[in-house]
Design a protein around this motif. Structure first.
Motif, PDB file in Angstrom:
ATOM      1  N   TYR A   1       0.849  -1.190   0.000  1.00 13.65           N
ATOM      2  CA  TYR A   1       0.000   0.000   0.000  1.00 13.65           C
ATOM      3  C   TYR A   1       0.879   1.232   0.000  1.00 13.65           C
ATOM      4  CZ  TYR A   1      -3.603  -3.340   1.146  1.00 13.65           C
ATOM      5  OH  TYR A   1      -4.454  -4.416   1.091  1.00 13.65           O
ATOM      6  N   TRP A   2       0.663   2.096  -0.971  1.00  9.87           N
ATOM      7  CA  TRP A   2       1.352   3.383  -1.083  1.00  9.87           C
ATOM      8  C   TRP A   2       0.282   4.425  -0.806  1.00  9.87           C
ATOM      9  CZ3 TRP A   2       3.101   5.846  -6.303  1.00  9.87           C
ATOM     10  CH2 TRP A   2       3.943   6.931  -6.056  1.00  9.87           C
TER      11      TRP A   2
ATOM     12  N   LEU B   1       1.014  -6.018   8.034  1.00  8.80           N
ATOM     13  CA  LEU B   1       1.743  -5.089   7.179  1.00  8.80           C
ATOM     14  C   LEU B   1       3.071  -4.723   7.822  1.00  8.80           C
ATOM     15  CD1 LEU B   1      -1.208  -2.661   6.352  1.00  8.80           C
ATOM     16  CD2 LEU B   1      -0.379  -4.547   4.953  1.00  8.80           C
ATOM     17  N   ARG B   2       4.036  -4.425   6.963  1.00  7.90           N
ATOM     18  CA  ARG B   2       5.345  -3.960   7.421  1.00  7.90           C
ATOM     19  C   ARG B   2       5.564  -2.562   6.853  1.00  7.90           C
ATOM     20  NH1 ARG B   2      10.242  -4.898   4.807  1.00  7.90           N
ATOM     21  NH2 ARG B   2       9.247  -6.543   3.601  1.00  7.90           N
ATOM     22  N   LEU B   3       5.737  -1.589   7.752  1.00  6.39           N
ATOM     23  CA  LEU B   3       5.977  -0.211   7.340  1.00  6.39           C
ATOM     24  C   LEU B   3       7.383  -0.103   6.781  1.00  6.39           C
ATOM     25  CD1 LEU B   3       5.010   2.770   7.247  1.00  6.39           C
ATOM     26  CD2 LEU B   3       6.005   3.024   9.529  1.00  6.39           C
TER      27      LEU B   3
ATOM     28  N   THR C   1       8.887   7.264   4.139  1.00  3.93           N
ATOM     29  CA  THR C   1       7.737   8.089   4.507  1.00  3.93           C
ATOM     30  C   THR C   1       8.129   9.534   4.254  1.00  3.93           C
ATOM     31  OG1 THR C   1       8.433   8.322   6.799  1.00  3.93           O
ATOM     32  CG2 THR C   1       6.951   6.495   6.316  1.00  3.93           C
TER      33      THR C   1
ATOM     34  N   LEU D   1       2.787   7.099   3.362  1.00  6.84           N
ATOM     35  CA  LEU D   1       3.143   5.879   4.078  1.00  6.84           C
ATOM     36  C   LEU D   1       3.261   4.748   3.075  1.00  6.84           C
ATOM     37  CD1 LEU D   1       0.627   6.127   7.063  1.00  6.84           C
ATOM     38  CD2 LEU D   1       3.076   6.674   7.113  1.00  6.84           C
ATOM     39  N   ASN D   2       4.257   3.895   3.240  1.00  8.22           N
ATOM     40  CA  ASN D   2       4.457   2.732   2.380  1.00  8.22           C
ATOM     41  C   ASN D   2       4.462   1.477   3.234  1.00  8.22           C
ATOM     42  OD1 ASN D   2       5.399   3.439  -0.591  1.00  8.22           O
ATOM     43  ND2 ASN D   2       6.138   5.047   0.777  1.00  8.22           N
ATOM     44  N   TYR D   3       3.594   0.530   2.890  1.00  7.81           N
ATOM     45  CA  TYR D   3       3.518  -0.736   3.590  1.00  7.81           C
ATOM     46  C   TYR D   3       3.653  -1.879   2.601  1.00  7.81           C
ATOM     47  CZ  TYR D   3       1.455   1.756   7.571  1.00  7.81           C
ATOM     48  OH  TYR D   3       1.225   2.594   8.626  1.00  7.81           O
TER      49      TYR D   3
END
Length: 192
Positions: free
Chosen positions: A144-145, A169-171, A175, A185-187
């Motif tokens: 997820y972006w 999810l892993r962050l 960012t 945020l990128n997951y």
């Protein structure tokens, strides 16, 4: 294997559009356009739901040709025309579509075939809440972006709905906070 990354603007309370599909709350400016343009330029594959595709197709093919076109319009129009487009739709026909594949059935199988192709770029899923929901429910989204906008809508179309199983999810350390108040945020989906 290629990854499908959902690229979405989202309100602080988790909505991607207002109750009637409104997106007038989304903040975008030249800083965001330039930043997003760099990442989009690293891929040549776009994934859309039918509604979003038709909206994009109605604007981007000629947006860069307009006399008043911005730098962003010129660059994104060029990218859009060259990108391979995948559209999830049960009603569209593939005939007469340039550089576009329509997936109308066997979603999981067809998407997994594309993900396993020789290409190495990301497949960016642009907006498309209904398509996103279908892909989430079949565990086909890999990341997820998100661009979190500084607004609470209270109601609307949520990003996550009808989730049956927990999604870990892993962050990623990528960012960024933009001057307009939007936070990126990128997951990645943690399948381990």
């Amino acid at each position: 294997m290629r990854k499908i990354i959902s690229f979405m603007h989202i309100s602080l309370d988790g909505f991607v559009a207002g109750p009637n599909g409104e997106m007038d709350w989304i903040k975008v400016d030249e800083e965001i356009f330039d930043y997003v343009g760099k990442r989009i330029g690293e891929t040549n594959t776009a994934l859309y739901g039918r509604v979003t595709y038709q909206m994009m197709e109605g604007y981007w093919p000629t947006a860069g040709d307009e006399p008043t076109a911005s730098k962003h319009d010129i660059e994104h129009s060029k990218w859009y025309k060259e990108a391979f487009k995948i559209v999830l739709s049960k009603t569209m026909e593939e005939a007469d579509l340039t550089n576009t594949k329509v997936i109308s059935e066997n979603l999981s199988d067809r998407i997994n075939e594309i993900k396993q192709s020789d290409a190495e770029d990301e497949i960016l899923l642009f907006g498309s809440p209904t398509a996103t929901h279908s892909l989430i429910q079949q565990n086909l989204i890999d990341g997820y972006w998100l661009f979190v906008n500084p607004v609470v809508l209270g109601q609307g179309i949520p990003l996550f709905t009808d989730i049956k199983d927990k999604i870990k999810l892993r962050l990623l350390p990528i960012t960024r906070q933009f001057n307009c108040g939007v936070t990126e945020l990128n997951y990645l989906v943690d399948r381990g």
